[in-house]
Design an enzyme around this catalytic site. Structure first.
Site, PDB file in Angstrom:
ATOM      1  N   LYS A 143     -22.063   9.307  -9.799  1.00 35.75           N
ATOM      2  CA  LYS A 143     -23.208   8.400  -9.768  1.00 35.75           C
ATOM      3  C   LYS A 143     -22.952   7.177 -10.645  1.00 35.75           C
ATOM      4  CE  LYS A 143     -28.148   8.029 -10.781  1.00 35.75           C
ATOM      5  NZ  LYS A 143     -29.423   8.734 -11.019  1.00 35.75           N
ATOM      6  N   HIS A 282       0.349  19.868  30.600  1.00 41.51           N
ATOM      7  CA  HIS A 282      -0.989  19.283  30.722  1.00 41.51           C
ATOM      8  C   HIS A 282      -2.081  20.311  30.429  1.00 41.51           C
ATOM      9  CE1 HIS A 282       0.651  15.516  32.055  1.00 41.51           C
ATOM     10  NE2 HIS A 282       1.338  16.127  32.996  1.00 41.51           N
TER      11      HIS A 282
END
Length: 525
Positions: A143, A282
């Site tokens: 922070k 494929h």
């Protein structure tokens, strides 16, 4: 070289569970004149390495207590992290209370995910690994990224020392990046706890909410097509053999399509106990086989569809030995990539020197093929995510029924079982033909099941005679049976469940073809 926004590091707070690289990092900080504050085991570790440390308990005047559950949760710690340096009132407040400002916070958290991944871990053991102070420290430092750098992983240590040595401190851009990584770290940690407490990691039930935490491993050259950008991300704590953590022994960079095909090849062979080989083109199998030796399985798999096998991807469930490598090096064959648990040195030598494609073939070593530890599959759709149980349940052959008058002979059961295992790996509508525990014909992804039957028979050619046929779902009409009988197919396995099952059974009886009904379908969309 001075950088205007570089913040010097005068005080550092270090409290870590993972001490990898810590001694060298802390030594570098000490040489740069940084005062190190630390707690418990981390302080002892640094002191044993000869690095001066200020104990947090001595600094706060409050002892570590409750078996270490409370040690850094103190205003003198969090005040020193959260104080905004540009505000006079903040700095006056910490000065009034004799609080040291911290410029660097180094924290990694209790090993919660590693703990719950162990077999037999109790709930109480898991609960004790929920870190409280660590995430609070990380969030506070992140922070206040304007003034404080936060490190949550050993991989960040080197760049912190480099900036300290060359710039005299950390840059704002770097601190902002560290803060982002810190919040990602605590978010993933909290997600792991939430998943465990919700029961996902124990019972496999679907949680009410789901978050995913992946870390980018590398950018790919492109996606399915050159105009698409792509990247590979790693899922944390996946222990089973997989492509993302595999070791590449040879070849060019893996492509997006390579990874998809290799994953399919690996999925097929890990389902067999005998030596097995799979050939993928494929993202569908064009060949697969089992045998008593891997080299024999390899040859049988390549013979399934020699034309399609050119430029294919192969998978093996055993170490690739010299005999298997010799089969792969025969003239006229081109292989894109191979995945296997391991490769003998002689096999690697042959595969990377003898064939024309030696410099290009990717050899992927994945290690022992344990069962996958994830029991679900995930697929993104527009606007959301689909999740389901993985289709990995072993075939329940004891529940299979043979409703035809003609029964299955003992000689056919191996092929029937092999075909049924294979059909779950083929895109629906899926039909496979098998003979001698080898794939000889595949019909995949057709809108009509009879079209898939015709394609599989055409692929098999004369070899269709004496083969068995597996269908991933029921036959809606008996026309597929007629086509199979004309091709010389001698047995059929399918789920059953159609309103016209009796018509299909009668068609089999007319041709004296035994048909097994499993009661379970294997759609793969």
């Amino acid at each position: 070289m001075a950088v205007p926004d570089a913040v010097p590091i005068r005080n550092a707070l270090i409290s870590v569970s993972d001490k990898l690289g810590l001694a060298d990092f802390a030594a570098g900080l000490h040489r740069a004149g940084v005062q190190i504050f630390s707690t418990g085991g981390t302080a002892r570790h640094l002191e044993d390495c000869g690095i001066p440390v200020q104990d947090v308990a001595d600094y706060t005047g409050f002892p570590e207590m409750l078996d270490g559950r409370v040690k850094t949760l103190h205003p003198k710690i969090f005040g020193g992290i959260l104080a905004r340096r540009e505000r006079d009132d903040h700095m006056q407040a910490i000065d009034d209370h004799d609080i040291e400002p911290f410029d660097l916070v180094v924290v990694n958290l209790y090993p919660f995910r590693e703990t719950v991944a162990r077999q037999g871990v109790s709930r109480s053991e898991a609960i004790e690994q929920i870190d409280i102070g660590g995430p609070s420290l990380v969030r506070a430092a992140a922070k206040n990224q304007q003034d404080v750098a936060v490190a949550t992983a050993p991989e960040q240590y080197r760049e912190i020392l480099e900036q300290l040595q060359t710039l005299g401190g950390t840059t704002l851009e770097f601190r902002q990046r560290l803060a982002c990584e810190a919040f990602q770290h605590t978010a993933a940690y909290d997600r792991a706890i939430a998943d465990y407490l919700s029961g996902e990691s124990v019972s496999g039930e679907f949680p009410v909410t789901m978050s995913m935490n992946f870390r980018r491993k590398n950018l790919l050259r492109y996606g399915e097509n050159p105009h698409q950008k792509a990247a590979l991300y790693a899922e944390p704590n996946v222990r089973a053999a997989n492509l993302v953590s595999a070791r590449q022994l040879n070849g060019k960079e893996l492509s997006y399509n390579n990874l998809l095909d290799l994953d399919s090849a690996l999925s097929i062979v890990r389902g067999f106990s005998q030596p097995a080989a799979s050939v993928i083109k494929h993202n569908n199998p064009c060949g697969a086989a089992t045998a008593d030796k891997l080299s024999r399985a390899c040859r049988k798999a390549l013979e399934g569809d020699p034309l399609s096998a050119f430029g294919s991807v192969l998978g093996f469930n055993r170490t690739v030995d010299l005999a298997t490598a010799e089969a792969l090096c025969e003239p006229g064959l081109f292989i894109e990539a191979i995945v296997a648990p391991d490769f003998e040195a002689a096999a690697v030598g042959l595969l990377t020197t003898k064939p024309k494609w030696r410099e290009n073939v990717r050899l992927m070593q994945v290690g022992r093929l344990d069962d996958p530890n994830r029991s679900t599959e995930r697929r993104f759709i527009s606007g959301g995510l689909l999740i389901q149980d993985a289709d990995r349940l072993p075939s329940a052959s004891l529940q299979w029924k043979t409703p035809t008058q003609t029964q299955v002979t003992d000689a056919l059961w191996d092929d029937i079982s092999f075909a049924w295992e294979m059909v779950r790996h083929v895109k629906s509508n899926a039909i496979v033909l098998a003979k001698d525990t080898a794939l000889i014909g595949v019909g995949a992804g057709q809108m009509s099941r009879v079209d898939s039957v015709d394609i599989s028979i055409d692929k098999a050619g004369d070899r269709a005679t004496g083969s068995v046929l597996a269908s991933d779902a029921f036959f809606p009409f008996p026309d597929s049976i007629e086509a199979a009988a004309e091709a010389g197919i001698v047995a059929i396995i399918q789920p059953g469940g159609s309103r016209r099952d009796q018509e299909v059974i009668e068609a089999c009886d007319r041709h004296q073809i035994p048909m097994v009904m499993t009661g379970r379908r294997h759609f793969r969309h």
